[in-house]
Design an enzyme around this catalytic site. Structure first.
Site, PDB file in Angstrom:
ATOM      1  N   ARG A   1     -28.353 -58.719  16.963  1.00  0.00           N
ATOM      2  CA  ARG A   1     -29.486 -59.390  17.602  1.00  0.00           C
ATOM      3  C   ARG A   1     -30.825 -58.905  17.034  1.00  0.00           C
ATOM      4  NH1 ARG A   1     -26.121 -57.678  21.570  1.00  0.00           N
ATOM      5  NH2 ARG A   1     -27.574 -56.145  22.430  1.00  0.00           N
TER       6      ARG A   1
ATOM      7  N   GLU B   1     -29.817 -57.562 -11.860  1.00  0.00           N
ATOM      8  CA  GLU B   1     -30.256 -57.496 -13.249  1.00  0.00           C
ATOM      9  C   GLU B   1     -30.951 -58.787 -13.678  1.00  0.00           C
ATOM     10  OE1 GLU B   1     -25.965 -55.751 -13.377  1.00  0.00           O
ATOM     11  OE2 GLU B   1     -27.161 -56.978 -12.011  1.00  0.00           O
TER      12      GLU B   1
ATOM     13  N   TRP C   1     -30.746 -45.782  28.467  1.00  0.00           N
ATOM     14  CA  TRP C   1     -30.709 -45.787  27.009  1.00  0.00           C
ATOM     15  C   TRP C   1     -30.926 -44.367  26.532  1.00  0.00           C
ATOM     16  CZ3 TRP C   1     -28.789 -49.854  24.772  1.00  0.00           C
ATOM     17  CH2 TRP C   1     -28.944 -51.108  25.344  1.00  0.00           C
TER      18      TRP C   1
ATOM     19  N   HIS D   1     -27.695 -61.950  -9.614  1.00  0.00           N
ATOM     20  CA  HIS D   1     -27.543 -60.515  -9.437  1.00  0.00           C
ATOM     21  C   HIS D   1     -28.865 -59.796  -9.725  1.00  0.00           C
ATOM     22  CE1 HIS D   1     -22.867 -60.603  -9.959  1.00  0.00           C
ATOM     23  NE2 HIS D   1     -23.301 -61.393  -8.988  1.00  0.00           N
TER      24      HIS D   1
ATOM     25  N   LEU E   1     -21.793 -56.457  21.668  1.00  0.00           N
ATOM     26  CA  LEU E   1     -21.328 -56.198  20.298  1.00  0.00           C
ATOM     27  C   LEU E   1     -21.743 -57.295  19.324  1.00  0.00           C
ATOM     28  CD1 LEU E   1     -17.726 -54.755  20.902  1.00  0.00           C
ATOM     29  CD2 LEU E   1     -19.915 -53.559  20.835  1.00  0.00           C
TER      30      LEU E   1
END
Length: 356
Positions: free
Chosen positions: A207, A52, A170, A50, A204
């Site tokens: 990438r 910490e 786009w 983790h 979907l």
């Protein structure tokens, strides 16, 4: 560096675990000695140390008598790794500052354990920022019966997602598209409505440069099971595809998709469909279109977060509206969403908003 600056740095570090820590929260941490950083780290990988522990290891002997600033309350849980509270006490930390309490009932209670060990504890600094960063984690532990639902839309300056010919590729630039792949990597599933499948034939998939720990499930909201059998996501069934259809969907449509290897769940209404996703282990869902599906989800109060990427162009009154299924509302009755993030993506602008 003061506590606030350290917490801001810890939050920034925590993003390094996006898409790689599974059901665990994003956590960043710094060890401060006399206001100077002597160690820092974040939870980078599911099953790994983790944040910490990474910071304490970086600090080494300099951690004794130092302060630890961490985004989330240190855990008390023996899971893939030992409790962080044990490592903090053993390192000789004198004071811990954390933003938000741990929502996981198995792991919370670290503040109490550390106080009992004689450490000074302060909490609450930038708590809203950490909750926003880990929104899906807190949603999951709030006993919700559906996934955390985020809607991501690319829009023009005048609020359209496509031109009058329904062309949307786009709308935004390369930077925004790259960021979208990074975003996808942190969700359990990516969804669109069947209209988007017909109009855009999306894959979907993730990438980008970030490889997710678990590949997101691909989901289509399609009450009549009309997803074309020659759609790219049907022809390429890796990763898997799930179609959410109504029980009254035409049987011929259902059988045609099943013959192609598509998994179907028959459930009436968005709420039941979302509950069906949760029952299959989907805790976070990114909905990427279209406007009708986004509007329906918003109208029923089923959206927790909005990611709006605005492109610097105008499509005029004949453009396809971003939230086509939303009814009009009086200004004095409209609920204001809470802005939790802004970012420039090349020429485009990202705005992140959480439900009121």
């Amino acid at each position: 560096m003061n506590d606030r600056e350290a917490m801001e740095r810890a939050i920034a570090l925590a993003w390094g675990g996006w898409g790689r820590v599974g059901s665990n929260p994003l956590v960043g941490a710094l060890v401060l000695r006399g206001g100077k950083v002597v160690g820092e780290g974040y939870h980078a990988e599911f099953g790994g140390p983790h944040g910490e522990v990474v910071a304490l290891r970086a600090a080494g002997k300099r951690a004794r008598g130092a302060d630890l600033v961490v985004t989330l309350e240190p855990c008390t849980h023996q899971g893939k790794t030992p409790p962080c509270t044990e490592a903090i006490v053993a390192a000789g930390i004198r004071r811990v500052v954390f933003a938000a309490p741990d929502a996981d009932p198995r792991a919370r209670g670290g503040a109490r354990v550390l106080r009992k060990a004689g450490l000074a504890i302060e909490h609450g600094l930038l708590d809203p920022d950490v909750r926003a960063q880990n929104a899906a984690f807190f949603h999951r532990h709030a006993a919700q019966d559906r996934p955390f639902v985020a809607v991501k839309l690319a829009v023009s300056l005048d609020g359209s997602i496509a031109d009058r010919g329904r062309r949307s590729k786009w709308l935004t630039g390369a930077d925004a598209r790259a960021w979208t792949h990074w975003l996808r990597a942190g969700f359990d599933a990516i969804a669109v409505g069947v209209g988007t499948v017909r109009a855009d034939d999306p894959r979907l998939t993730v990438r980008g440069t970030l490889t997710p720990l678990a590949v997101p499930l691909r989901v289509v909201f399609d009450n009549r099971a009309e997803t074309p059998t020659d759609a790219t996501l049907v022809r390429e069934l890796a990763p898997p595809v799930l179609v959410l259809a109504a029980p009254k969907a035409p049987r011929t449509n259902v059988e045609a998709l099943r013959l192609r290897g598509v998994d179907l769940v028959m459930a009436a209404g968005l709420r039941r469909q979302l509950r069906a996703l949760k029952s299959r282990g989907v805790e976070s869902l990114l909905v990427e279109g279209g406007g009708v599906l986004a509007g329906r989800l918003l109208a029923q109060g089923l959206v927790d977060r909005l990611y709006l990427i605005t492109a610097p162009l105008l499509l005029g009154r004949d453009g396809v509206p971003a939230f086509g299924a939303l009814r009009g509302v009086r200004l004095d009755r409209a609920k204001r969403w809470r802005t939790v993030g802004r970012k420039r993506l090349g020429a485009d602008t990202l705005l992140v908003l959480d439900r009121p």
